[in-house]
Design a protein around this motif. Sequence first.
Motif, PDB file in Angstrom:
ATOM      1  N   ILE A 129       0.857  -1.188   0.000  1.00  0.00           N
ATOM      2  CA  ILE A 129       0.000   0.000   0.000  1.00  0.00           C
ATOM      3  C   ILE A 129       0.891   1.235   0.000  1.00  0.00           C
ATOM      4  CG2 ILE A 129      -1.763   1.292   1.237  1.00  0.00           C
ATOM      5  CD1 ILE A 129      -2.764  -1.327   0.193  1.00  0.00           C
ATOM      6  N   TYR A 130       0.635   2.143  -0.952  1.00  0.00           N
ATOM      7  CA  TYR A 130       1.433   3.359  -0.993  1.00  0.00           C
ATOM      8  C   TYR A 130       0.547   4.522  -1.448  1.00  0.00           C
ATOM      9  CZ  TYR A 130       5.026   6.721  -1.928  1.00  0.00           C
ATOM     10  OH  TYR A 130       5.771   7.850  -1.903  1.00  0.00           O
ATOM     11  N   PRO A 131       0.588   5.666  -0.773  1.00  0.00           N
ATOM     12  CA  PRO A 131       1.311   5.873   0.483  1.00  0.00           C
ATOM     13  C   PRO A 131       0.498   5.381   1.675  1.00  0.00           C
ATOM     14  CG  PRO A 131       0.214   7.877  -0.155  1.00  0.00           C
ATOM     15  CD  PRO A 131      -0.081   6.872  -1.247  1.00  0.00           C
ATOM     16  N   ASN A 132       1.117   5.212   2.815  1.00  0.00           N
ATOM     17  CA  ASN A 132       0.415   4.787   4.027  1.00  0.00           C
ATOM     18  C   ASN A 132       0.087   6.014   4.873  1.00  0.00           C
ATOM     19  OD1 ASN A 132      -0.807   2.845   5.533  1.00  0.00           O
ATOM     20  ND2 ASN A 132       1.042   1.626   5.815  1.00  0.00           N
ATOM     21  N   LEU A 133      -0.990   5.943   5.623  1.00  0.00           N
ATOM     22  CA  LEU A 133      -1.456   7.095   6.381  1.00  0.00           C
ATOM     23  C   LEU A 133      -0.760   7.164   7.741  1.00  0.00           C
ATOM     24  CD1 LEU A 133      -3.431   9.447   6.457  1.00  0.00           C
ATOM     25  CD2 LEU A 133      -5.096   7.917   7.487  1.00  0.00           C
ATOM     26  N   ASP A 134      -0.256   8.332   8.080  1.00  0.00           N
ATOM     27  CA  ASP A 134       0.428   8.561   9.345  1.00  0.00           C
ATOM     28  C   ASP A 134      -0.502   9.342  10.266  1.00  0.00           C
ATOM     29  OD1 ASP A 134       2.033   9.326  11.464  1.00  0.00           O
ATOM     30  OD2 ASP A 134       3.803   9.640  10.198  1.00  0.00           O
ATOM     31  N   GLN A 135      -0.956   8.717  11.345  1.00  0.00           N
ATOM     32  CA  GLN A 135      -1.883   9.363  12.263  1.00  0.00           C
ATOM     33  C   GLN A 135      -1.269  10.589  12.921  1.00  0.00           C
ATOM     34  OE1 GLN A 135      -5.078   8.784  12.701  1.00  0.00           O
ATOM     35  NE2 GLN A 135      -5.037   7.150  11.185  1.00  0.00           N
ATOM     36  N   LYS A 136       0.050  10.609  13.072  1.00  0.00           N
ATOM     37  CA  LYS A 136       0.707  11.775  13.674  1.00  0.00           C
ATOM     38  C   LYS A 136       0.543  13.001  12.780  1.00  0.00           C
ATOM     39  CE  LYS A 136       4.213   9.168  16.251  1.00  0.00           C
ATOM     40  NZ  LYS A 136       5.674   8.939  16.431  1.00  0.00           N
ATOM     41  N   LEU A 137       0.572  12.780  11.459  1.00  0.00           N
ATOM     42  CA  LEU A 137       0.390  13.899  10.535  1.00  0.00           C
ATOM     43  C   LEU A 137      -1.039  14.430  10.604  1.00  0.00           C
ATOM     44  CD1 LEU A 137       2.372  12.670   7.393  1.00  0.00           C
ATOM     45  CD2 LEU A 137       3.046  14.395   9.066  1.00  0.00           C
ATOM     46  N   VAL A 138      -2.003  13.521  10.759  1.00  0.00           N
ATOM     47  CA  VAL A 138      -3.401  13.943  10.885  1.00  0.00           C
ATOM     48  C   VAL A 138      -3.563  14.813  12.123  1.00  0.00           C
ATOM     49  CG1 VAL A 138      -5.761  13.156  11.243  1.00  0.00           C
ATOM     50  CG2 VAL A 138      -4.275  11.913   9.672  1.00  0.00           C
ATOM     51  N   GLN A 139      -2.985  14.389  13.250  1.00  0.00           N
ATOM     52  CA  GLN A 139      -3.075  15.168  14.485  1.00  0.00           C
ATOM     53  C   GLN A 139      -2.363  16.510  14.341  1.00  0.00           C
ATOM     54  OE1 GLN A 139      -4.942  14.394  17.176  1.00  0.00           O
ATOM     55  NE2 GLN A 139      -4.430  16.482  17.811  1.00  0.00           N
ATOM     56  N   ALA A 140      -1.269  16.524  13.568  1.00  0.00           N
ATOM     57  CA  ALA A 140      -0.538  17.771  13.349  1.00  0.00           C
ATOM     58  C   ALA A 140      -1.398  18.783  12.612  1.00  0.00           C
ATOM     59  CB  ALA A 140       0.745  17.491  12.567  1.00  0.00           C
ATOM     60  N   VAL A 141      -2.215  18.309  11.663  1.00  0.00           N
ATOM     61  CA  VAL A 141      -3.123  19.198  10.939  1.00  0.00           C
ATOM     62  C   VAL A 141      -4.157  19.790  11.900  1.00  0.00           C
ATOM     63  CG1 VAL A 141      -4.878  19.326   9.129  1.00  0.00           C
ATOM     64  CG2 VAL A 141      -2.793  18.013   8.742  1.00  0.00           C
ATOM     65  N   VAL A 142      -4.719  18.940  12.761  1.00  0.00           N
ATOM     66  CA  VAL A 142      -5.701  19.406  13.750  1.00  0.00           C
ATOM     67  C   VAL A 142      -5.077  20.473  14.651  1.00  0.00           C
ATOM     68  CG1 VAL A 142      -7.112  18.731  15.732  1.00  0.00           C
ATOM     69  CG2 VAL A 142      -6.998  17.248  13.722  1.00  0.00           C
ATOM     70  N   LEU A 168     -14.970  10.477  -0.894  1.00  0.00           N
ATOM     71  CA  LEU A 168     -13.582  10.794  -0.562  1.00  0.00           C
ATOM     72  C   LEU A 168     -12.733   9.531  -0.495  1.00  0.00           C
ATOM     73  CD1 LEU A 168     -13.973  13.556   2.172  1.00  0.00           C
ATOM     74  CD2 LEU A 168     -13.491  13.836  -0.262  1.00  0.00           C
ATOM     75  N   LYS A 169     -11.446   9.675  -0.843  1.00  0.00           N
ATOM     76  CA  LYS A 169     -10.541   8.531  -0.918  1.00  0.00           C
ATOM     77  C   LYS A 169      -9.338   8.719  -0.002  1.00  0.00           C
ATOM     78  CE  LYS A 169     -10.422   9.347  -5.343  1.00  0.00           C
ATOM     79  NZ  LYS A 169     -10.177   9.343  -6.796  1.00  0.00           N
ATOM     80  N   GLY A 170      -8.824   7.608   0.498  1.00  0.00           N
ATOM     81  CA  GLY A 170      -7.543   7.579   1.196  1.00  0.00           C
ATOM     82  C   GLY A 170      -7.386   8.636   2.268  1.00  0.00           C
ATOM     83  N   THR A 171      -6.297   9.419   2.161  1.00  0.00           N
ATOM     84  CA  THR A 171      -5.996  10.428   3.173  1.00  0.00           C
ATOM     85  C   THR A 171      -7.062  11.521   3.232  1.00  0.00           C
ATOM     86  OG1 THR A 171      -4.594  11.540   1.550  1.00  0.00           O
ATOM     87  CG2 THR A 171      -3.499  10.066   3.094  1.00  0.00           C
ATOM     88  N   ASP A 172      -7.745  11.771   2.122  1.00  0.00           N
ATOM     89  CA  ASP A 172      -8.819  12.772   2.128  1.00  0.00           C
ATOM     90  C   ASP A 172      -9.927  12.365   3.093  1.00  0.00           C
ATOM     91  OD1 ASP A 172      -7.425  14.189   0.222  1.00  0.00           O
ATOM     92  OD2 ASP A 172      -8.615  13.451  -1.462  1.00  0.00           O
ATOM     93  N   LEU A 173     -10.322  11.100   3.031  1.00  0.00           N
ATOM     94  CA  LEU A 173     -11.375  10.601   3.917  1.00  0.00           C
ATOM     95  C   LEU A 173     -10.907  10.607   5.371  1.00  0.00           C
ATOM     96  CD1 LEU A 173     -14.139   9.334   4.375  1.00  0.00           C
ATOM     97  CD2 LEU A 173     -13.126   7.097   3.911  1.00  0.00           C
ATOM     98  N   ALA A 174      -9.661  10.195   5.590  1.00  0.00           N
ATOM     99  CA  ALA A 174      -9.125  10.163   6.953  1.00  0.00           C
ATOM    100  C   ALA A 174      -9.087  11.561   7.558  1.00  0.00           C
ATOM    101  CB  ALA A 174      -7.732   9.540   6.949  1.00  0.00           C
ATOM    102  N   LEU A 175      -8.663  12.551   6.762  1.00  0.00           N
ATOM    103  CA  LEU A 175      -8.617  13.926   7.252  1.00  0.00           C
ATOM    104  C   LEU A 175     -10.018  14.465   7.542  1.00  0.00           C
ATOM    105  CD1 LEU A 175      -5.866  15.786   5.200  1.00  0.00           C
ATOM    106  CD2 LEU A 175      -6.009  15.563   7.679  1.00  0.00           C
ATOM    107  N   PHE A 176     -10.950  14.176   6.641  1.00  0.00           N
ATOM    108  CA  PHE A 176     -12.322  14.651   6.835  1.00  0.00           C
ATOM    109  C   PHE A 176     -12.879  14.099   8.144  1.00  0.00           C
ATOM    110  CE2 PHE A 176     -16.879  14.684   6.507  1.00  0.00           C
ATOM    111  CZ  PHE A 176     -17.178  15.849   5.824  1.00  0.00           C
ATOM    112  N   ASP A 177     -12.714  12.792   8.363  1.00  0.00           N
ATOM    113  CA  ASP A 177     -13.234  12.166   9.577  1.00  0.00           C
ATOM    114  C   ASP A 177     -12.569  12.733  10.831  1.00  0.00           C
ATOM    115  OD1 ASP A 177     -15.053  10.591   8.273  1.00  0.00           O
ATOM    116  OD2 ASP A 177     -13.742   8.844   8.136  1.00  0.00           O
ATOM    117  N   ALA A 178     -11.252  13.019  10.720  1.00  0.00           N
ATOM    118  CA  ALA A 178     -10.535  13.554  11.875  1.00  0.00           C
ATOM    119  C   ALA A 178     -10.967  14.987  12.170  1.00  0.00           C
ATOM    120  CB  ALA A 178      -9.028  13.491  11.637  1.00  0.00           C
ATOM    121  N   LEU A 179     -11.126  15.796  11.123  1.00  0.00           N
ATOM    122  CA  LEU A 179     -11.443  17.211  11.314  1.00  0.00           C
ATOM    123  C   LEU A 179     -12.892  17.447  11.737  1.00  0.00           C
ATOM    124  CD1 LEU A 179      -9.570  18.791   8.257  1.00  0.00           C
ATOM    125  CD2 LEU A 179      -8.789  18.607  10.629  1.00  0.00           C
TER     126      LEU A 179
END
Length: 287
Positions: free
Chosen positions: A207-220, A252-263
């Motif tokens: 799987i490439y790229p892989n999602l980094d939860q630390k980056l998601v938290q950094a955006v928040v 939404l796909k991949g990191t887009d969906l993960a960011l949306f759910d986190a935000l």
Amino acid sequence: MKPVVEVLQRHATPSPFSRGEETVMDPTYRHGTEFKADELTFSLQEDMKFKYEKFVRHVQDELQTSMFIGKIVSLKLYKLAVYGEGGHFDWHRDSTHSDAHHGMVLIALNTKWEGGELMLRHQGIETIVNIHPKKSGDEIRPVVVAFSTDTEHKVMPVTKGTRLVLQYDVKVVEQSPAADGMHSPSYIPLKRAVHRHQHIAVSHINIYPNLDQKLVQAVVDKIRELHKKGTFVVAFPLTHLYRKASIKKEYLKGTDLALFDALKNHFNVALHPVLIRAIEDRNVWGY
């Protein structure tokens, strides 16, 4: 099974491609032939037909586990691409065929060829994928390559033999998972995500790229910091490209969906279309 290459070569038609709003033929940019799905039939005996249908279902399940968590997808054959010696296709993105068309799957058939490497590029990062079927004991196992429709890809020149590749559209089916007979009512996206992590860890899946939860938290954290400084509207582009009608949470796909759910758990989040005009070489794309 080994396809009869000579017969396919005789009946295939030259492959065009889109340049802006035009459909053109340019062998210096794309040199290959093809069969559209409605020009193909599979003459399979019942046991082989069952195996093929089982294989397609298996690929769909893998996509739902690795790329489209929390969604139901369907796989539909689009065409068979034929690249003989000298065949190639420069960097491009394939046209989407509907608002629900969000990915594609490539599966090479059991022929011998050299060259013709598949290259993928997203956000400036390139990778090369070997799509030759692999031999496992007495069996030939296909390599399944799946990527989002906005991923640029390129077929390097074939130097020997013929490269035959089945191309499938991956569509997101608009229905609840519980309504699908393949899943139980207890289907939960979070459980799917946990299963994905465990499954990828023990399977031959890259799987490439892989999602980094630390980056998601950094955006928040960064958005909160901006809010404290008086900036109340924060906007940034999504990772993937979408049709205007497909700019919805469910697509939404991949990191887009993960960011949306986190935000959405912290802020009032909205999606808006943005027009980007990009010029690359001889191609002009508007998104």
